[in-house]
Design a protein around this motif. Structure first.
Motif, PDB file in Angstrom:
ATOM      1  N   GLN A 123     -24.865  -5.927   6.981  1.00 48.25           N
ATOM      2  CA  GLN A 123     -24.425  -5.944   8.377  1.00 48.25           C
ATOM      3  C   GLN A 123     -23.416  -7.059   8.592  1.00 48.25           C
ATOM      4  O   GLN A 123     -23.428  -8.084   7.898  1.00 48.25           O
ATOM      5  CB  GLN A 123     -25.612  -6.156   9.316  1.00 48.25           C
ATOM      6  N   THR A 124     -22.528  -6.845   9.565  1.00 43.62           N
ATOM      7  CA  THR A 124     -21.679  -7.913  10.087  1.00 43.62           C
ATOM      8  C   THR A 124     -22.306  -8.364  11.400  1.00 43.62           C
ATOM      9  O   THR A 124     -22.514  -7.555  12.306  1.00 43.62           O
ATOM     10  CB  THR A 124     -20.244  -7.413  10.340  1.00 43.62           C
ATOM     11  N   VAL A 125     -22.642  -9.662  11.465  1.00 42.03           N
ATOM     12  CA  VAL A 125     -23.442 -10.175  12.569  1.00 42.03           C
ATOM     13  C   VAL A 125     -22.600 -11.158  13.375  1.00 42.03           C
ATOM     14  O   VAL A 125     -21.949 -12.040  12.796  1.00 42.03           O
ATOM     15  CB  VAL A 125     -24.707 -10.879  12.029  1.00 42.03           C
ATOM     16  N   PRO A 126     -22.564 -11.052  14.709  1.00 43.19           N
ATOM     17  CA  PRO A 126     -21.780 -12.011  15.509  1.00 43.19           C
ATOM     18  C   PRO A 126     -22.367 -13.411  15.425  1.00 43.19           C
ATOM     19  O   PRO A 126     -23.587 -13.593  15.401  1.00 43.19           O
ATOM     20  CB  PRO A 126     -21.873 -11.456  16.931  1.00 43.19           C
ATOM     21  N   SER A 127     -21.496 -14.400  15.380  1.00 40.99           N
ATOM     22  CA  SER A 127     -21.927 -15.791  15.324  1.00 40.99           C
ATOM     23  C   SER A 127     -21.999 -16.372  16.728  1.00 40.99           C
ATOM     24  O   SER A 127     -21.321 -15.921  17.651  1.00 40.99           O
ATOM     25  CB  SER A 127     -20.949 -16.610  14.479  1.00 40.99           C
ATOM     26  N   GLU A 128     -22.798 -17.429  16.890  1.00 41.17           N
ATOM     27  CA  GLU A 128     -22.870 -18.125  18.171  1.00 41.17           C
ATOM     28  C   GLU A 128     -21.738 -19.123  18.332  1.00 41.17           C
ATOM     29  O   GLU A 128     -21.634 -19.794  19.353  1.00 41.17           O
ATOM     30  CB  GLU A 128     -24.220 -18.840  18.295  1.00 41.17           C
ATOM     31  N   MET A 129     -20.872 -19.223  17.303  1.00 37.98           N
ATOM     32  CA  MET A 129     -19.768 -20.176  17.324  1.00 37.98           C
ATOM     33  C   MET A 129     -18.442 -19.458  17.152  1.00 37.98           C
ATOM     34  O   MET A 129     -18.378 -18.386  16.532  1.00 37.98           O
ATOM     35  CB  MET A 129     -19.946 -21.216  16.206  1.00 37.98           C
ATOM     36  N   PRO A 130     -17.365 -20.048  17.647  1.00 35.89           N
ATOM     37  CA  PRO A 130     -16.051 -19.408  17.477  1.00 35.89           C
ATOM     38  C   PRO A 130     -15.546 -19.530  16.045  1.00 35.89           C
ATOM     39  O   PRO A 130     -15.973 -20.413  15.292  1.00 35.89           O
ATOM     40  CB  PRO A 130     -15.164 -20.202  18.451  1.00 35.89           C
ATOM     41  N   THR A 502     -23.256 -25.713  19.537  1.00 37.76           N
ATOM     42  CA  THR A 502     -23.162 -24.504  20.333  1.00 37.76           C
ATOM     43  C   THR A 502     -22.925 -24.862  21.797  1.00 37.76           C
ATOM     44  O   THR A 502     -23.597 -25.735  22.354  1.00 37.76           O
ATOM     45  CB  THR A 502     -24.459 -23.685  20.219  1.00 37.76           C
ATOM     46  N   VAL A 503     -21.986 -24.197  22.427  1.00 39.17           N
ATOM     47  CA  VAL A 503     -21.663 -24.440  23.828  1.00 39.17           C
ATOM     48  C   VAL A 503     -22.726 -23.779  24.699  1.00 39.17           C
ATOM     49  O   VAL A 503     -23.047 -22.599  24.520  1.00 39.17           O
ATOM     50  CB  VAL A 503     -20.266 -23.890  24.181  1.00 39.17           C
ATOM     51  N   THR A 504     -23.259 -24.535  25.628  1.00 36.16           N
ATOM     52  CA  THR A 504     -24.260 -24.011  26.545  1.00 36.16           C
ATOM     53  C   THR A 504     -23.587 -23.549  27.823  1.00 36.16           C
ATOM     54  O   THR A 504     -22.783 -24.285  28.416  1.00 36.16           O
ATOM     55  CB  THR A 504     -25.307 -25.086  26.878  1.00 36.16           C
ATOM     56  N   VAL A 505     -23.871 -22.366  28.269  1.00 39.46           N
ATOM     57  CA  VAL A 505     -23.328 -21.838  29.514  1.00 39.46           C
ATOM     58  C   VAL A 505     -24.211 -22.342  30.656  1.00 39.46           C
ATOM     59  O   VAL A 505     -25.410 -22.064  30.691  1.00 39.46           O
ATOM     60  CB  VAL A 505     -23.302 -20.293  29.499  1.00 39.46           C
ATOM     61  N   GLU A 506     -23.597 -23.109  31.559  1.00 43.40           N
ATOM     62  CA  GLU A 506     -24.345 -23.726  32.640  1.00 43.40           C
ATOM     63  C   GLU A 506     -24.600 -22.724  33.763  1.00 43.40           C
ATOM     64  O   GLU A 506     -23.805 -21.828  34.016  1.00 43.40           O
ATOM     65  CB  GLU A 506     -23.588 -24.941  33.193  1.00 43.40           C
ATOM     66  N   ALA A 507     -25.703 -22.927  34.474  1.00 40.57           N
ATOM     67  CA  ALA A 507     -26.040 -22.101  35.627  1.00 40.57           C
ATOM     68  C   ALA A 507     -26.667 -22.986  36.695  1.00 40.57           C
ATOM     69  O   ALA A 507     -27.211 -24.065  36.402  1.00 40.57           O
ATOM     70  CB  ALA A 507     -26.990 -20.983  35.234  1.00 40.57           C
TER      71      ALA A 507
END
Length: 530
Positions: A123-130, A502-507
């Motif tokens: 599989q090709t798996v998306p990373s949490e990093m750019p 890893t960049v955290t998306v703020e809410a």
């Protein structure tokens, strides 16, 4: 000595066996099918070394090309189907129709796995990093030892060997001594299909030599995976041995397979299924019927119908049109006679018991019963959950019968023995079928079909005393002969640390919706939705 069948290591016959034995026809024990050279443990170790040496080059062959070799195997099996099946019948006494089906199972297995050479997908798996990609790959486990029983001398080995080779592994195969002639023919067909020398080795050895050779090979790091089909007792020993080397074997062991017959079942169909699964191959399958668990309201009718069908079944010369022939070998005859000793005073025995002969004839027997290892089919009614006959595998032509009142009781009885290979339920009620499948511990469930029978693209295997949860056949066996490898590829040009960078998306977690429970309340003008 020169005419004896000898082990094959790195493409060469191994001379000077430790001893020679005769493989005889169990339907005519005076007929020698072939002489077999029995090797010592050092030959097993040498075969493991040859497999280890050949493995890297074989793994480097592109999987679609390995698939082409498997296609060649299938074509040669098809061209030699009648001859190979006839040899199966002659050496182990399996009726010809079943032997032809067994060879067809090899062909089906090859047909399935030749395509897997193009489908060993990762599989090709998306990373949490750019600027980073993740991948998974199937890699071969390495060199594989396969130890198989002789009741299915060619079909069951193909379930291991075909996918193992397809996945890029090399093989050391130890078949049963009493089926070595047909095993040699099987191996020759692979050798003529383009399998390189050393990739598929075969060792003819007895149990103690095999175990010692396997132990030495594991200690030397020459074997990476073990596949075993045989008794639960031996399976435990192999599991313990592999565990010491941090390996998980593929174990396909014995069975005490239940068949539940509900009050709404089609009894004619149920009798047909019980007859085949109880007495086909003379009850010498790991999936053979052990105990019929029949609803008390239809017990008497089922027993009457079943006993009539068994009495009318043709048995005898396996080259003729018979339901079943002889037991496989003298050691299995001795084991079956021990099982007959489990018949107790509270049992009702239907039919003759013991060996067929002049003192105990069977009506309609085909051939000469005195020539071979022929035993009467036995029905034992009234077995109880604590009986040895209820709890233990018998591996011969004997079927127990007990009753139940509620389906939950039948399921509990089906699980009582601790085996968990195959099971069956006959019912016309879908609810009962699904409840049974949910509650039974067996790895395989049939509805309105026998406990025996497998297809090349469906997982085969059991739980409890029937195995360690591993599965053969279909895409599921790929997990036995490949290891998952993960790859992360970072092209950002800098070190990125997982979970740390890893960049955290703020809410805004303090946000609360306004209370709109009162319809008369005006909307909050600060609310963007107002």
């Amino acid at each position: 000595m020169s005419s004896a069948i000898l082990s094959v290591v790195a493409g060469e016959r191994v001379p000077n066996p430790a001893r020679t034995i005769a493989s005889t026809n169990p339907a005519n024990t005076a007929e020698v099918v072939g002489e077999i050279g029995i090797a010592g443990p050092e030959v097993f170790v040498a075969a493991a070394g040859a497999a280890r040496s050949a493995q890297a080059a074989w793994a480097a062959v592109p999987p679609p090309q390995r698939g082409q070799v498997i296609a060649n195997v299938g074509r040669l099996m098809t061209a030699n189907k009648d001859r190979l099946a006839a040899l199966v019948t002659r050496e182990i006494g399996k009726p010809l129709a079943e032997a032809l089906g067994e060879v067809q199972e090899i062909i089906d297995t090859c047909d399935f796995f030749l395509g897997e050479g193009r489908r060993l997908y990762g599989q090709t798996v998306p990373s949490e990093m750019p600027d980073k990609q993740l991948f998974t790959f199937r890699r071969p486990v390495g060199s594989v030892a396969v130890i198989s029983a002789g009741n299915f001398p060619v079909a069951v080995p193909s379930w291991y060997i075909v996918p193992a080779l397809l996945c890029g592994n090399t093989v050391v195969w130890k078949p049963a001594e009493y089926s070595a002639v047909v095993s040699d023919a099987f191996h020759q067909l692979f050798a003529h299909s383009g399998v390189p020398a050393g990739v598929f080795n075969v060792v003819y050895a007895d149990g103690p030599s095999t175990f010692e050779g396997l132990e030495r090979s594991l200690e030397a790091g020459l074997i990476d995976k073990v596949g075993f089909t045989g008794s639960s007792e031996v399976g435990r020993r192999i599991g313990e041995l592999c565990g010491r080397h941090l390996q998980t074997p593929c174990l396909e062991l014995g069975g005490k397979n239940p068949m539940v017959i509900t009050e709404d079942a089609d009894l004619e169909l149920a009798v047909e299924g019980a007859l085949f699964s109880g007495f086909g191959t003379a009850g010498q399958r790991c999936t053979s019927l052990g105990t019929v668990i029949v609803h008390e309201s239809v017990h008497d009718e089922f027993v009457q119908r079943f006993s009539t069908a068994v009495a009318a079944a043709r048995m005898g010369d396996p080259a003729q049109d018979v339901l079943f022939g002889p037991l496989l070998d003298e050691k299995f005859a001795a084991g079956f006679e021990k099982s007959l000793g489990w018949i107790a005073a509270h049992h009702r025995v239907i039919g003759a018991v013991g060996r067929v002969g002049t003192d105990s004839p069977r009506d309609g027997f085909v051939g000469d019963p005195a020539a071979g290892l022929f035993y009467h089919p036995v029905i034992v009614d009234g077995v109880r959950p604590d009986d040895e006959l209820f709890l233990n595998e018998t591996f011969g032509p004997i079927v127990g019968i007990t009753t139940y009142a509620e389906l939950d009781e039948a399921i509990a009885l089906g699980n009582k023995s601790g085996y968990g290979l195959s099971s069956s339920i006959y019912t016309t009620d879908p609810t009962k079928a699904f409840r049974f499948a949910q509650g039974i511990s067996a790895g395989m469930v049939s509805v309105n079909n026998s406990t025996s029978g497998a297809e090349a693209h469906l997982p085969f295997g059991g739980n409890g005393k029937s195995g360690n949860g591993s599965r053969q056949s279909g895409i599921w066996v790929l997990d036995q002969f490949t290891r998952w490898q993960s790859l992360n590829w970072d092209y950002s040009g800098k070190l990125q640390k997982a979970q740390m960078d890893t960049v955290t998306v703020e809410a805004d977690f303090d946000f609360r919706l306004p209370d709109r429970s009162d319809p008369a309340d005006p909307a909050d003008p600060a609310d963007p939705a107002a």
